[in-house]
Write a protein that holds these residues in place. Structure first.
Motif, PDB file in Angstrom:
ATOM      1  N   ALA A  23       0.903  -1.358  -0.365  1.00 35.55           N
ATOM      2  CA  ALA A  23       0.150   0.028  -0.154  1.00 35.55           C
ATOM      3  C   ALA A  23       0.938   1.637   0.341  1.00 35.55           C
ATOM      4  O   ALA A  23       0.605   2.377  -0.403  1.00 35.55           O
ATOM      5  N   GLY A  24       1.973   1.371   0.933  1.00 33.07           N
ATOM      6  CA  GLY A  24       2.690   2.518   0.961  1.00 33.07           C
ATOM      7  C   GLY A  24       4.118   2.263  -0.216  1.00 33.07           C
ATOM      8  O   GLY A  24       3.852   3.427  -0.986  1.00 33.07           O
ATOM      9  N   CYS A  25       4.422   1.888  -0.712  1.00 33.76           N
ATOM     10  CA  CYS A  25       4.532   1.370  -2.278  1.00 33.76           C
ATOM     11  C   CYS A  25       3.574   2.039  -3.559  1.00 33.76           C
ATOM     12  O   CYS A  25       3.938   2.889  -4.749  1.00 33.76           O
ATOM     13  N   ASP A  26       2.159   1.193  -3.426  1.00 37.03           N
ATOM     14  CA  ASP A  26       0.886   1.928  -4.792  1.00 37.03           C
ATOM     15  C   ASP A  26       0.755   3.341  -3.857  1.00 37.03           C
ATOM     16  O   ASP A  26       0.314   4.245  -5.062  1.00 37.03           O
ATOM     17  N   LYS A  27       0.728   4.185  -3.060  1.00 35.57           N
ATOM     18  CA  LYS A  27       0.467   5.394  -2.136  1.00 35.57           C
ATOM     19  C   LYS A  27       1.379   6.404  -3.359  1.00 35.57           C
ATOM     20  O   LYS A  27       2.238   6.449  -3.237  1.00 35.57           O
ATOM     21  N   LYS A  28       1.067   7.563  -4.182  1.00 34.21           N
ATOM     22  CA  LYS A  28       1.932   8.820  -4.205  1.00 34.21           C
ATOM     23  C   LYS A  28       1.989   9.877  -3.158  1.00 34.21           C
ATOM     24  O   LYS A  28       0.575  10.468  -3.267  1.00 34.21           O
ATOM     25  N   LYS A  29       3.018  10.279  -2.843  1.00 28.95           N
ATOM     26  CA  LYS A  29       2.782  11.056  -2.309  1.00 28.95           C
ATOM     27  C   LYS A  29       3.832  12.557  -2.631  1.00 28.95           C
ATOM     28  O   LYS A  29       4.139  12.608  -3.636  1.00 28.95           O
ATOM     29  N   GLU A  30       2.727  13.407  -2.700  1.00 31.16           N
ATOM     30  CA  GLU A  30       2.788  14.833  -2.817  1.00 31.16           C
ATOM     31  C   GLU A  30       4.202  15.595  -2.317  1.00 31.16           C
ATOM     32  O   GLU A  30       3.883  15.173  -0.631  1.00 31.16           O
ATOM     33  N   SER A  31       4.949  15.919  -2.807  1.00 31.43           N
ATOM     34  CA  SER A  31       6.372  16.704  -1.551  1.00 31.43           C
ATOM     35  C   SER A  31       5.936  18.427  -1.564  1.00 31.43           C
ATOM     36  O   SER A  31       4.792  17.948  -1.952  1.00 31.43           O
ATOM     37  N   THR A  32       6.899  19.149  -0.766  1.00 31.05           N
ATOM     38  CA  THR A  32       6.091  20.394  -0.633  1.00 31.05           C
ATOM     39  C   THR A  32       6.855  21.333  -2.217  1.00 31.05           C
ATOM     40  O   THR A  32       6.092  21.965  -1.335  1.00 31.05           O
ATOM     41  N   HIS A  33       7.214  20.613  -3.076  1.00 31.80           N
ATOM     42  CA  HIS A  33       8.118  21.935  -3.867  1.00 31.80           C
ATOM     43  C   HIS A  33       6.035  22.326  -4.655  1.00 31.80           C
ATOM     44  O   HIS A  33       5.493  21.465  -4.996  1.00 31.80           O
ATOM     45  N   GLU A  34       6.140  23.159  -4.843  1.00 30.05           N
ATOM     46  CA  GLU A  34       4.889  23.720  -5.636  1.00 30.05           C
ATOM     47  C   GLU A  34       5.003  25.059  -6.069  1.00 30.05           C
ATOM     48  O   GLU A  34       6.113  25.714  -5.886  1.00 30.05           O
ATOM     49  N   GLU A  35       4.820  25.597  -7.724  1.00 27.27           N
ATOM     50  CA  GLU A  35       5.100  26.789  -8.306  1.00 27.27           C
ATOM     51  C   GLU A  35       3.747  27.068  -8.879  1.00 27.27           C
ATOM     52  O   GLU A  35       2.861  26.351  -9.240  1.00 27.27           O
ATOM     53  N   GLU A  36       3.431  28.373  -7.742  1.00 33.61           N
ATOM     54  CA  GLU A  36       2.724  28.912  -8.313  1.00 33.61           C
ATOM     55  C   GLU A  36       2.322  29.777 -10.504  1.00 33.61           C
ATOM     56  O   GLU A  36       3.042  30.052 -10.232  1.00 33.61           O
ATOM     57  N   LEU A  37       1.489  29.169 -10.721  1.00 35.27           N
ATOM     58  CA  LEU A  37       1.291  30.017 -12.155  1.00 35.27           C
ATOM     59  C   LEU A  37       0.227  30.899 -11.909  1.00 35.27           C
ATOM     60  O   LEU A  37      -0.184  31.848 -13.078  1.00 35.27           O
ATOM     61  N   SER A  38      -1.121  30.789 -11.308  1.00 36.21           N
ATOM     62  CA  SER A  38      -2.090  32.489 -11.124  1.00 36.21           C
ATOM     63  C   SER A  38      -2.307  31.896  -9.892  1.00 36.21           C
ATOM     64  O   SER A  38      -1.985  31.497  -8.812  1.00 36.21           O
ATOM     65  N   GLU A  39      -3.616  32.883  -9.412  1.00 38.61           N
ATOM     66  CA  GLU A  39      -4.001  33.156  -8.121  1.00 38.61           C
ATOM     67  C   GLU A  39      -4.419  31.824  -7.792  1.00 38.61           C
ATOM     68  O   GLU A  39      -3.937  31.185  -6.574  1.00 38.61           O
ATOM     69  N   ARG A  40      -4.942  30.607  -8.146  1.00 38.50           N
ATOM     70  CA  ARG A  40      -5.706  29.854  -8.020  1.00 38.50           C
ATOM     71  C   ARG A  40      -4.894  27.986  -7.836  1.00 38.50           C
ATOM     72  O   ARG A  40      -5.314  26.863  -7.797  1.00 38.50           O
ATOM     73  N   ILE A  41      -4.205  28.538  -9.134  1.00 39.27           N
ATOM     74  CA  ILE A  41      -3.858  27.278  -9.787  1.00 39.27           C
ATOM     75  C   ILE A  41      -2.636  27.152  -9.732  1.00 39.27           C
ATOM     76  O   ILE A  41      -1.115  28.135  -9.858  1.00 39.27           O
ATOM     77  N   SER A  42      -1.695  25.827  -9.421  1.00 35.95           N
ATOM     78  CA  SER A  42      -0.163  25.504  -8.467  1.00 35.95           C
ATOM     79  C   SER A  42       0.347  24.450  -9.081  1.00 35.95           C
ATOM     80  O   SER A  42      -0.921  23.588 -10.025  1.00 35.95           O
ATOM     81  N   THR A  43       1.334  23.800  -9.874  1.00 36.29           N
ATOM     82  CA  THR A  43       2.045  22.553 -10.117  1.00 36.29           C
ATOM     83  C   THR A  43       2.787  22.392  -8.812  1.00 36.29           C
ATOM     84  O   THR A  43       3.299  22.678  -7.698  1.00 36.29           O
ATOM     85  N   VAL A  44       2.459  20.710  -8.590  1.00 39.76           N
ATOM     86  CA  VAL A  44       3.217  19.926  -7.567  1.00 39.76           C
ATOM     87  C   VAL A  44       3.436  19.103  -7.491  1.00 39.76           C
ATOM     88  O   VAL A  44       3.221  17.718  -8.569  1.00 39.76           O
ATOM     89  N   ARG A  45       4.491  18.651  -7.418  1.00 35.90           N
ATOM     90  CA  ARG A  45       6.043  17.787  -7.965  1.00 35.90           C
ATOM     91  C   ARG A  45       5.762  16.923  -7.388  1.00 35.90           C
ATOM     92  O   ARG A  45       5.473  16.423  -6.145  1.00 35.90           O
ATOM     93  N   MET A  46       4.737  15.503  -7.450  1.00 35.99           N
ATOM     94  CA  MET A  46       5.129  14.398  -7.534  1.00 35.99           C
ATOM     95  C   MET A  46       6.548  14.025  -6.664  1.00 35.99           C
ATOM     96  O   MET A  46       7.204  13.270  -7.684  1.00 35.99           O
ATOM     97  N   ASP A  47       6.211  12.548  -5.699  1.00 34.32           N
ATOM     98  CA  ASP A  47       7.497  11.453  -5.754  1.00 34.32           C
ATOM     99  C   ASP A  47       7.984  10.960  -5.895  1.00 34.32           C
ATOM    100  O   ASP A  47       9.077  10.278  -6.675  1.00 34.32           O
ATOM    101  N   ASP A  48       7.504  10.428  -8.259  1.00 37.93           N
ATOM    102  CA  ASP A  48       7.940   9.929  -8.549  1.00 37.93           C
ATOM    103  C   ASP A  48       8.548  11.124  -9.919  1.00 37.93           C
ATOM    104  O   ASP A  48       9.137  10.695 -11.456  1.00 37.93           O
ATOM    105  N   GLY A  49       9.177  12.512 -10.094  1.00 42.27           N
ATOM    106  CA  GLY A  49       9.131  13.274 -10.747  1.00 42.27           C
ATOM    107  C   GLY A  49       8.448  13.470 -11.655  1.00 42.27           C
ATOM    108  O   GLY A  49       8.853  14.976 -11.921  1.00 42.27           O
ATOM    109  N   THR A  50       7.107  13.188 -11.506  1.00 40.78           N
ATOM    110  CA  THR A  50       6.332  13.990 -12.375  1.00 40.78           C
ATOM    111  C   THR A  50       5.271  15.097 -11.606  1.00 40.78           C
ATOM    112  O   THR A  50       5.486  15.453 -10.226  1.00 40.78           O
ATOM    113  N   TYR A  51       4.849  16.102 -12.649  1.00 39.87           N
ATOM    114  CA  TYR A  51       4.287  17.186 -11.905  1.00 39.87           C
ATOM    115  C   TYR A  51       2.613  16.729 -12.076  1.00 39.87           C
ATOM    116  O   TYR A  51       2.026  16.177 -12.874  1.00 39.87           O
TER     117      TYR A  51
END
Length: 301
Positions: A23-51
């Motif tokens: 279960a722990g391997c299958d669960k994709k955890k979000e890191s704290t890295h975020e980039e704000e693109l606009s007032e409400r929209i951001s990108t969040v980096r996942m633990d597998d390197g994707t966003y």
């Protein structure tokens, strides 16, 4: 009996640990890295390197598994994203996919158009995804890397890999006859490898036919007798008679009267004496000796 019970409990415990690990391997955890693109929209980096693209107000994930960074102009609401190695566009204010990721390459919108690649050919689309300029400009084989309009003009290549510039309707405003093209608001600077730059107006007139990029001093070592010690010495002096000029990264020899002695056919020119020069050919390794008239005296490797 106790042994069997112990084995059974051990098996249950191992199974529980295995389930937790899986279960722990299958669960994709979000890191704290975020980039704000606009007032409400951001990108969040996942633990597998994707966003993921997320709405920061609702926490809702809008687009998953984006595998490259976005390209955003700041003046346009559409940004480029890549998913499954294909590129499309989304609205940075809403996170909505506006143009599905179907293109091999894509550039930001500029002046209402964006360059995209299909079958290794470049065309231009509008914000609705409609093709405005057909796919007729090759992407590979030339020195161009960015296909963005400025002041209604964009540098592209033709089928023969010669470079020119088009307007927002796809018409040639600088004919594709050159190896290098630089656009300014009022004119273009063009050149063919080994020739001088030309300054062209956008109606096709030659303003100047002999434009260079830079002029450099040529230095050589001068021998003399030190009057104080009586010993031979050397100093590095700049020639007052000859200079190295640059055109599109290539070098030529000119004199102090402003006359071009050679065409820009060398990589670099060094001084060996007041009237003798070592010129590096365009392969970066081969050399020739030339005199003050530009005549080749000998060749060497």
């Amino acid at each position: 009996m106790k042994k069997n019970l112990s084995c059974a409990l051990t098996s249950v415990l191992m199974l529980a640990i295995t389930v937790v690990l899986i279960a722990g391997c299958d669960k994709k955890k979000e890191s704290t890295h975020e980039e704000e693109l606009s007032e409400r929209i951001s990108t969040v980096r996942m633990d597998d390197g994707t966003y993921n693209l997320v709405n920061t107000e609702t926490g809702k994930t809008l687009i998953k598994d984006i595998d490259v960074d976005w390209v955003q102009t700041g003046r346009d609401s559409l940004a480029v994203f890549s998913q499954d190695k294909k590129r499309g566009y989304f609205n940075v204010n809403t996170g909505e996919i506006i143009i599905e990721p179907t293109y091999k390459h894509a550039w930001v919108f500029s002046e209402g158009l964006a360059g995209v690649v299909k079958d290794d050919m470049i065309g231009f689309i509008n914000p609705q995804g409609e093709v405005v300029i057909d796919f007729r400009f090759p992407y590979r084989g030339n020195s161009l890397t960015s296909f963005v309009f400025h002041d209604g003009r964009c540098v592209v290549a033709d089928a023969n890999q010669k470079i020119g510039a088009i307007d927002t309707l796809g018409n040639w405003i600088v004919q594709p006859n050159y190896d290098h093209v630089i656009l300014t608001k009022d004119y273009a600077v063009v050149s063919v490898t080994g020739e001088f730059n030309k300054q062209l107006s956008y109606d096709g007139r030659v303003i100047l036919d002999c434009v260079i990029d830079n002029i450099l001093d040529i230095y050589y070592d001068k021998s003399y007798i030190n009057l104080q010690t009586g010993c031979p010495s050397e100093e590095r002096v700049a020639s007052n008679e000859f200079f190295e000029y640059k055109v599109s990264g290539r070098s030529g020899l000119m004199n102090d009267k402003g006359e071009f002695i050679t065409k820009p056919i060398y990589t670099t020119i060094y001084g060996l004496g007041p009237h003798l020069f070592r010129a590096i050919l365009l392969d970066g390794h081969s050399e020739v000796l030339i005199n003050e008239r530009g005549q080749v005296l000998s060749k060497m490797k």
